[in-house]
Design a protein around this motif. Structure first.
Motif, mmCIF file in Angstrom:
data_model
loop_
_atom_site.group_PDB
_atom_site.id
_atom_site.type_symbol
_atom_site.label_atom_id
_atom_site.label_comp_id
_atom_site.label_asym_id
_atom_site.label_seq_id
_atom_site.Cartn_x
_atom_site.Cartn_y
_atom_site.Cartn_z
ATOM 1 N N TYR A 148 0.846 -1.197 0.000
ATOM 2 C CA TYR A 148 0.000 0.000 0.000
ATOM 3 C C TYR A 148 0.879 1.244 0.000
ATOM 4 O O TYR A 148 1.512 1.578 0.990
ATOM 5 C CB TYR A 148 -0.929 0.000 1.210
ATOM 6 C CG TYR A 148 -1.982 -1.077 1.141
ATOM 7 C CD1 TYR A 148 -3.167 -0.877 0.446
ATOM 8 C CD2 TYR A 148 -1.777 -2.311 1.759
ATOM 9 C CE1 TYR A 148 -4.131 -1.876 0.360
ATOM 10 C CE2 TYR A 148 -2.739 -3.312 1.683
ATOM 11 C CZ TYR A 148 -3.912 -3.091 0.976
ATOM 12 O OH TYR A 148 -4.863 -4.084 0.898
ATOM 13 N N GLN A 158 -0.324 4.353 -1.187
ATOM 14 C CA GLN A 158 -1.144 5.550 -0.996
ATOM 15 C C GLN A 158 -2.189 5.353 0.103
ATOM 16 O O GLN A 158 -2.390 6.235 0.937
ATOM 17 C CB GLN A 158 -1.854 5.914 -2.310
ATOM 18 C CG GLN A 158 -0.921 6.154 -3.481
ATOM 19 C CD GLN A 158 -1.652 6.147 -4.806
ATOM 20 O OE1 GLN A 158 -2.820 5.764 -4.899
ATOM 21 N NE2 GLN A 158 -0.957 6.564 -5.863
ATOM 22 N N ALA A 159 -2.861 4.214 0.104
ATOM 23 C CA ALA A 159 -3.950 3.975 1.051
ATOM 24 C C ALA A 159 -3.432 3.891 2.482
ATOM 25 O O ALA A 159 -2.291 3.495 2.739
ATOM 26 C CB ALA A 159 -4.687 2.688 0.680
ATOM 27 N N GLU A 206 -12.947 10.916 6.319
ATOM 28 C CA GLU A 206 -12.676 9.499 6.079
ATOM 29 C C GLU A 206 -11.280 9.336 5.468
ATOM 30 O O GLU A 206 -10.885 10.111 4.596
ATOM 31 C CB GLU A 206 -13.715 8.898 5.133
ATOM 32 C CG GLU A 206 -15.121 8.819 5.709
ATOM 33 C CD GLU A 206 -15.261 7.734 6.768
ATOM 34 O OE1 GLU A 206 -14.302 6.969 6.997
ATOM 35 O OE2 GLU A 206 -16.346 7.640 7.372
ATOM 36 N N PRO A 207 -10.537 8.347 5.907
ATOM 37 C CA PRO A 207 -9.195 8.122 5.344
ATOM 38 C C PRO A 207 -9.272 7.531 3.943
ATOM 39 O O PRO A 207 -10.308 6.975 3.546
ATOM 40 C CB PRO A 207 -8.577 7.125 6.325
ATOM 41 C CG PRO A 207 -9.755 6.370 6.867
ATOM 42 C CD PRO A 207 -10.867 7.372 6.960
ATOM 43 N N ASN A 208 -8.184 7.628 3.217
ATOM 44 C CA ASN A 208 -8.115 7.003 1.897
ATOM 45 C C ASN A 208 -7.913 5.495 2.054
ATOM 46 O O ASN A 208 -6.907 5.047 2.598
ATOM 47 C CB ASN A 208 -6.951 7.592 1.095
ATOM 48 C CG ASN A 208 -6.741 6.851 -0.222
ATOM 49 O OD1 ASN A 208 -7.685 6.353 -0.818
ATOM 50 N ND2 ASN A 208 -5.501 6.761 -0.655
ATOM 51 N N ILE A 209 -8.863 4.703 1.575
ATOM 52 C CA ILE A 209 -8.755 3.251 1.702
ATOM 53 C C ILE A 209 -8.699 2.554 0.338
ATOM 54 O O ILE A 209 -8.772 1.334 0.264
ATOM 55 C CB ILE A 209 -9.918 2.667 2.542
ATOM 56 C CG1 ILE A 209 -11.277 3.034 1.926
ATOM 57 C CG2 ILE A 209 -9.834 3.158 3.979
ATOM 58 C CD1 ILE A 209 -12.466 2.375 2.614
ATOM 59 N N ILE A 210 -8.572 3.324 -0.709
ATOM 60 C CA ILE A 210 -8.476 2.753 -2.063
ATOM 61 C C ILE A 210 -7.057 2.947 -2.588
ATOM 62 O O ILE A 210 -6.559 4.070 -2.690
ATOM 63 C CB ILE A 210 -9.484 3.408 -3.027
ATOM 64 C CG1 ILE A 210 -10.910 3.252 -2.499
ATOM 65 C CG2 ILE A 210 -9.343 2.798 -4.424
ATOM 66 C CD1 ILE A 210 -11.371 1.805 -2.329
ATOM 67 N N GLU A 211 -6.406 1.831 -2.888
ATOM 68 C CA GLU A 211 -5.047 1.864 -3.425
ATOM 69 C C GLU A 211 -5.116 1.798 -4.950
ATOM 70 O O GLU A 211 -5.567 0.800 -5.519
ATOM 71 C CB GLU A 211 -4.225 0.702 -2.877
ATOM 72 C CG GLU A 211 -2.786 0.682 -3.346
ATOM 73 C CD GLU A 211 -2.027 1.934 -2.970
ATOM 74 O OE1 GLU A 211 -1.458 2.572 -3.879
ATOM 75 O OE2 GLU A 211 -2.007 2.285 -1.773
ATOM 76 N N LYS A 212 -4.673 2.856 -5.604
ATOM 77 C CA LYS A 212 -4.741 2.915 -7.067
ATOM 78 C C LYS A 212 -3.456 2.458 -7.749
ATOM 79 O O LYS A 212 -3.458 2.153 -8.936
ATOM 80 C CB LYS A 212 -5.090 4.342 -7.496
ATOM 81 C CG LYS A 212 -6.486 4.771 -7.042
ATOM 82 C CD LYS A 212 -6.824 6.174 -7.507
ATOM 83 C CE LYS A 212 -8.224 6.557 -7.073
ATOM 84 N NZ LYS A 212 -8.597 7.934 -7.498
ATOM 85 N N ASP A 248 -12.482 -4.586 -2.964
ATOM 86 C CA ASP A 248 -12.949 -4.161 -1.652
ATOM 87 C C ASP A 248 -14.211 -4.954 -1.305
ATOM 88 O O ASP A 248 -14.772 -5.656 -2.151
ATOM 89 C CB ASP A 248 -13.220 -2.657 -1.628
ATOM 90 C CG ASP A 248 -14.340 -2.249 -2.580
ATOM 91 O OD1 ASP A 248 -15.518 -2.569 -2.289
ATOM 92 O OD2 ASP A 248 -14.048 -1.612 -3.617
ATOM 93 N N GLY A 252 -11.780 -1.241 2.128
ATOM 94 C CA GLY A 252 -11.208 -0.693 0.907
ATOM 95 C C GLY A 252 -10.502 -1.782 0.121
ATOM 96 O O GLY A 252 -10.910 -2.941 0.137
#
Length: 405
Positions: free
Chosen positions: A144, A146-147, A214-220, A246, A293
């Motif tokens: 991870y 970014q997430a 809300e935190p970032n939970i999506i890893e692109k 997810d 996520g």
């Protein structure tokens, strides 16, 4: 059922055994922390046991539970903190009251914070000495980019040693709010009485946080990354994996089936080929980490250092083959039977039922709990192949390897 303050309750009556399991889930964990708060969710999990408004003594809660023959525990993860009590039915109302007071009215006494800092710091030090724990930490920060799942649950010694009480209280008030809580009660209960006591305790919590982010939970970034380090170990440890769906995606059922076929049990594909046939590893397993996520499919292996290149090549070869061909019908049916058995065996206990129901309700996906076996049964060979083609490639595979010094 939903309460006016945003709290959600999941209740199930079962009179087969005169015991009750009470869980309170809070939707906060390490993903909600800044670097200056690293480990604070876990620290608060400890501190709420040190006295509350209605149970002020630092051991009062524990003593009350033990006097009623109950068992209490808690856990913190990347996405949640949970507290639970298993108790005989005559004590479950009191259990609800105690857990509710812990998550709404902790005192955070300064005289208890100081010694508890030392307790948690000792946990952090033990965590550093555990090769499995360190491998997982490195894997998450590598996978991870970014997430917020890259955040460590255990945190850092510096934060735990120095974070002031006012910061602890502030974080608690911002995150322990009823709209981010679920209480699950399963067992020999009176539904009407249970609703009443929840309404009078946790249902009265008026904490709000309109500015919650809300935190970032999506890893692109799904590009695979390799990390090789050394430690004082007897063997080589490796975690390899790739990003997946997810929990809102139906792909999570296929992911569970696919990773079970690959590495669940002695007859699994990776164990049979890399351990039994080629004798390259001492152990190997795989699983899918379902998250709110971006989830992760991961493979864990322990082997001799001299076998590293062979293990890596053999693993990629098997994953490529699995992607192209999928499982056999025999593998698929066998794993479905095993997964069904594991699921049903787990549900024999009220604790596991309350745990699963509360967890899935916390993330608004109770349908996963209710229809899990039904959706697992629907998975086909083509579904598995399509899943692997969608999420896996050699270029997307991250690997963290820890060699012995």
């Amino acid at each position: 059922m939903n309460f006016k303050n945003g709290l959600t309750a999941v209740l199930k009556k079962d009179t087969s055994v005169p015991i009750v399991s009470v869980y309170i889930w809070v939707k906060t964990g390490s993903i909600n922390e800044t670097p200056e708060q690293a480990g604070l969710s876990h620290f608060i999990e400890h501190l709420v046991f040190k006295g509350t408004k209605n149970f002020p003594g630092n051991t009062e809660i524990m003593e009350n539970i033990e006097n009623m023959g109950g068992y209490v525990n808690a856990a913190t993860s990347k996405e949640y903190t949970c507290f639970y009590i298993d108790i005989q039915k005559d004590g479950y109302i009191q259990a609800i009251k105690m857990l509710s007071d812990m998550v709404t009215n902790p005192l955070f006494p300064e005289k208890e914070i100081v010694p508890e800092r030392k307790v948690v710091i000792e946990e952090i030090q033990r965590h550093k000495d555990n090769p499995h724990s360190q491998l997982f930490e490195k894997f998450m920060t590598t996978t991870y980019k970014q997430a917020a799942y890259k955040n460590s649950v255990i945190g850092t010694e510096d934060v735990i040693a120095n974070i002031p009480r006012e910061e602890i209280v502030k974080y608690f008030k911002e995150h322990y709010i009823p709209s981010r809580m679920v209480i699950a009660v399963v067992g020999d209960i009176d539904i009407k009485e249970t609703k009443k006591v929840i309404s009078e305790t946790l249902g009265q919590n008026q904490n709000t946080n309109p500015n919650f982010i809300e935190p970032n939970i999506i890893e692109k970034d799904d590009t695979g990354t390799d990390l090789v380090t050394e430690d004082k170990l007897a063997h080589t440890y490796m975690l390899a994996g790739f990003l997946g769906p997810d929990m809102s995606s139906k792909d999570i059922y296929v992911a569970d089936v696919a990773l079970n076929v690959l590495g669940a049990g002695k007859s699994s594909r990776l164990n049979r080929i890399l351990k039994e046939e080629k004798q390259l590893v001492y152990s190997i397993s795989s699983s899918f980490m379902t998250l709110n996520g971006t989830g992760t499919a991961y493979i864990s292996a322990i082997f001799d250092k001299t076998n590293y290149e062979q293990v890596k090549d053999a693993l990629i070869q098997e994953l490529d083959k699995f992607t192209a061909e999928g499982p056999t019908q025999e593998e698929l049916q066998k794993i479905k039977i095993n997964m069904k058995s594991d699921w049903l065996f787990d549900l024999q206990t009220f604790n596991e039922q309350a745990s699963l129901m509360g967890f899935w309700k916390l993330f608004n996906h109770l349908e996963v709990f209710e229809k899990y076996l039904e959706n697992i049964e629907k998975v086909t060979v083509d579904d598995v192949k399509n899943f692997m083609k969608k999420y896996y490639s050699k270029e997307k595979l991250s690997k963290v390897v820890v060699f012995p010094k």
